[in-house]
Motif scaffolding. Structure first.
Motif, short mmCIF file in Angstrom:
data_model
loop_
_atom_site.label_atom_id
_atom_site.label_comp_id
_atom_site.label_asym_id
_atom_site.label_seq_id
_atom_site.Cartn_x
_atom_site.Cartn_y
_atom_site.Cartn_z
N LEU A 1 26.47 8.18 -1.73
CA LEU A 1 25.77 9.06 -0.95
C LEU A 1 26.05 10.42 -1.81
O LEU A 1 25.11 11.16 -2.29
CB LEU A 1 25.85 9.48 0.69
CG LEU A 1 25.27 10.55 1.10
CD1 LEU A 1 23.65 10.43 1.18
CD2 LEU A 1 25.67 10.59 2.62
N SER B 1 19.57 18.22 -1.41
CA SER B 1 18.77 17.68 -2.45
C SER B 1 19.24 18.54 -3.62
O SER B 1 19.07 18.14 -4.94
CB SER B 1 17.23 17.98 -2.05
OG SER B 1 17.10 19.39 -1.49
N THR C 1 27.45 17.29 5.03
CA THR C 1 27.53 15.87 4.39
C THR C 1 28.29 14.81 5.42
O THR C 1 27.95 13.83 5.71
CB THR C 1 27.66 15.66 3.18
OG1 THR C 1 26.95 16.48 2.22
CG2 THR C 1 27.91 14.33 2.55
N THR D 1 26.37 13.52 -1.34
CA THR D 1 25.82 14.69 -0.83
C THR D 1 24.44 14.43 0.07
O THR D 1 23.76 13.56 -0.47
CB THR D 1 25.89 15.85 -1.71
OG1 THR D 1 25.37 16.97 -0.95
CG2 THR D 1 24.58 15.48 -3.03
N ILE D 2 24.47 15.05 0.94
CA ILE D 2 23.35 14.97 1.55
C ILE D 2 21.98 16.07 1.19
O ILE D 2 20.91 16.21 1.54
CB ILE D 2 23.04 15.20 3.07
CG1 ILE D 2 23.82 16.54 3.31
CG2 ILE D 2 23.79 13.98 3.51
CD1 ILE D 2 23.61 16.81 5.22
N TYR E 1 18.82 6.56 0.80
CA TYR E 1 20.10 6.26 1.20
C TYR E 1 20.02 5.65 2.90
O TYR E 1 20.24 4.74 3.22
CB TYR E 1 21.02 7.24 1.44
CG TYR E 1 22.47 6.76 1.55
CD1 TYR E 1 23.12 6.42 0.24
CD2 TYR E 1 23.14 6.55 2.72
CE1 TYR E 1 24.49 6.02 0.18
CE2 TYR E 1 24.33 6.29 2.76
CZ TYR E 1 25.24 5.91 1.54
OH TYR E 1 26.26 5.64 1.67
N TYR E 2 19.29 6.55 3.78
CA TYR E 2 19.05 6.16 4.99
C TYR E 2 18.43 4.57 5.12
O TYR E 2 18.71 3.94 6.05
CB TYR E 2 18.23 7.07 5.82
CG TYR E 2 19.01 8.31 6.46
CD1 TYR E 2 19.99 8.17 7.63
CD2 TYR E 2 19.07 9.55 5.73
CE1 TYR E 2 20.68 9.17 8.04
CE2 TYR E 2 19.98 10.57 6.42
CZ TYR E 2 20.78 10.37 7.43
OH TYR E 2 21.27 11.54 7.96
N ASP F 1 17.01 10.33 -3.42
CA ASP F 1 16.99 11.28 -2.24
C ASP F 1 17.79 10.74 -1.16
O ASP F 1 18.25 9.46 -1.06
CB ASP F 1 15.81 11.93 -1.88
CG ASP F 1 14.69 10.73 -1.33
OD1 ASP F 1 15.33 9.54 -0.97
OD2 ASP F 1 13.71 11.13 -1.25
N THR F 2 17.96 11.49 -0.20
CA THR F 2 18.93 11.15 1.27
C THR F 2 18.02 10.17 2.09
O THR F 2 18.61 9.13 2.54
CB THR F 2 19.13 12.13 2.08
OG1 THR F 2 19.99 13.19 1.08
CG2 THR F 2 20.11 12.03 3.22
N SER G 1 22.01 17.13 -5.48
CA SER G 1 21.62 15.88 -5.96
C SER G 1 21.03 15.97 -7.30
O SER G 1 21.03 15.37 -7.98
CB SER G 1 20.57 15.14 -4.99
OG SER G 1 21.44 14.74 -3.72
#
Length: 320
Positions: free
Chosen positions: A163, A168, A216, A165-166, A183-184, A179-180, A171
């Motif tokens: 991941l 953007s 994060t 970092t959350i 990941y989810y 993007d996050t 990233s």
């Protein structure tokens, strides 16, 4: 004069044997009644963030060996790699069992037939009790998830996903190229099949503040993941991040700063979450900084001491 006590002084800490966090070693001894170590492998994969499929150049922090700098040599076949790394670690733990760790690059970025060939070859080695497979959340098509679910029925399996970092903005700066939400979604698809997930995060990424890093950690604490690796950012030679460092976009964390960040993060995590790693090291000949990270055991001991001095532990501030 009566001595004043803080709330923390009056609370008995949660312990995992003698540690104040849920260590990988503790979890392995609970699962397998003995020492288990990971055998780090380079199966010759690449990454869609390097080959132009989704981006080029890779994550700016990633080394030429795809973050597998201590894995086996990719010129060797997997069994040769496995035997060499296993025998080296056996010098320290002669009676241990093993988890085959597909570490370098993106280890689900191939057709299922090729994945099956590689994974099954390691599973057949004497003493292997499971697999840990490092990958990206955008490299888990349905047929791969189906195969991983099959593996999960037959062996002890972890999927390790970066991941980092959350945020953007970060990233984009590090060329993460997903993007996050991606990941989810990957976590949800793996967990729907009962597969354990270990999230990787990095403290010290360019232009992130203390609160951004903790955000994060807080996000991971709220995810349906069963493990975490907390990495210190290492700047290594011949990585794209060197140019960002030279442009003044990156500041190395001080050791005490990193130690406090790790403990702050541990306090937020659920007690059930397995901590696979709290720091790391890079090859000395490639490392630009922070140089204090080479003394890995001093860093780990400092984390233990910070937990003790605060009388805190993993999950103390966790809210379900």
């Amino acid at each position: 004069m009566m001595q004043a006590y803080s709330k923390a002084d009056l609370v008995t800490p949660q312990l995992w044997n003698d540690k104040r966090f849920h260590t990988w070693n503790y979890e392995m001894r609970e699962q397998f009644q003995g020492k288990v170590f990971k055998v780090m492998l380079d199966a010759g994969f690449t990454c869609p963030n390097r080959d132009g499929t989704i981006a080029a150049g890779g994550c700016t922090f990633c080394s030429a060996r795809g973050s597998g700098d201590f894995a086996g040599k990719r010129r060797d076949d997997l069994i040769t790699q496995f035997n060499m790394i296993r025998d080296l670690q056996h010098q320290k733990w002669p009676d241990a069992k093993y988890i085959g760790y597909f570490q370098a690059y993106t280890n689900t970025y191939a057709p299922v037939e090729k994945l099956r060939e590689y994974y099954e070859a390691i599973l057949t080695q004497p003493g292997v009790v499971g697999l840990s497979i490092a990958t990206r959340p955008d490299c888990l098509p349905d047929d791969v998830v189906d195969y991983l679910a099959e593996l999960n029925e037959r062996t002890y399996l972890w999927i390790e996903m970066g991941l980092q970092t959350i945020h953007s903005s970060t990233s984009e700066l590090i060329n993460r190229a997903h993007d996050t939400e991606c990941y989810y979604d990957a976590v949800a698809r793996l967990r729907a099949r009962g597969i354990r997930v270990c999230a990787h995060i990095i403290h010290g990424l360019p232009q992130e503040t203390h609160e951004m890093m903790l955000a994060t950690g807080r996000a991971v604490a709220g995810m349906d993941v069963q493990g975490i690796k907390i990495h210190l950012l290492h700047l290594m030679r011949k990585t794209p991040m060197v140019k960002q460092y030279e442009a003044g976009l990156l500041r190395f964390l001080e050791r005490d700063e990193y130690v406090k960040l790790v403990v702050d993060t541990l306090e937020l995590l659920p007690p059930s979450m397995v901590v696979h790693r709290l720091t790391g090291d890079a090859p000395r000949d490639l490392l630009i900084g922070p140089m204090w990270s080479l003394k890995k055991w001093e860093v780990l001991n400092a984390i233990d001491q910070e937990l003790l001095s605060r009388n805190t532990w993993q999950g103390r501030l966790w809210e379900a």
